[in-house]
Design an enzyme around this catalytic site. Sequence first.
Site, PDB file in Angstrom:
ATOM      1  N   GLY A 294     -68.541  35.712 112.034  1.00 40.09           N
ATOM      2  CA  GLY A 294     -69.163  35.753 113.356  1.00 40.09           C
ATOM      3  C   GLY A 294     -70.658  35.997 113.299  1.00 40.09           C
TER       4      GLY A 294
ATOM      5  CB  THR B 220     -62.389  28.722 116.012  1.00 42.54           C
ATOM      6  OG1 THR B 220     -62.098  30.058 116.342  1.00 42.54           O
ATOM      7  CG2 THR B 220     -61.277  28.134 115.176  1.00 42.54           C
TER       8      THR B 220
END
Length: 176
Positions: free
Chosen positions: A157, A2
Amino acid sequence: MTTIVSVRRNGQVVIGGDGQATLGNTVMKGNVKKVRRLYNDKVIAGFAGGTADAFTLFELFERKLEMHQGHLVKAAVELAKDWRTDRMLRKLEALLAVADENASLIITGNGDVIQPENDLIAIGSGGPYAQAAARALLENTDIGARDIVEKALGIAGDICIYTNHNLTIEELSSKA
């Protein structure tokens, strides 16, 4: 993994994270909330690593905050000690980024409690990308902490396959 990012600027501290959970190289869920408020909304925390492990650590950290009347550094040091010395806890694989109005810390399973330079935290698989982006924005712009976190997570991202664009962001007023 993450990406979790924390920035402190102009009286605000912000922690944000993406929502992707993977199992191996498969995306299992895209909207995990990896950032949350603790201790009567006076502390914000985010995790990178195993989801179940992190939720266990959140619970333990909140207990430590209660024991130490919300003193972030004392609670973090006590959690890190337990994490390092307890046989069961040692197997937990996660990193925590935590912040209150005074301090921003990284807590690791090795027993480390780190207050990073410039109160900039970036952990997880996309951490290096987010850290570079946030640092550039901190050094070269006047934009606010929340915008820096959003932009840094967006860049991570775009680059990191284990980070998505479904963000959870929490913020507090800061003294530092």
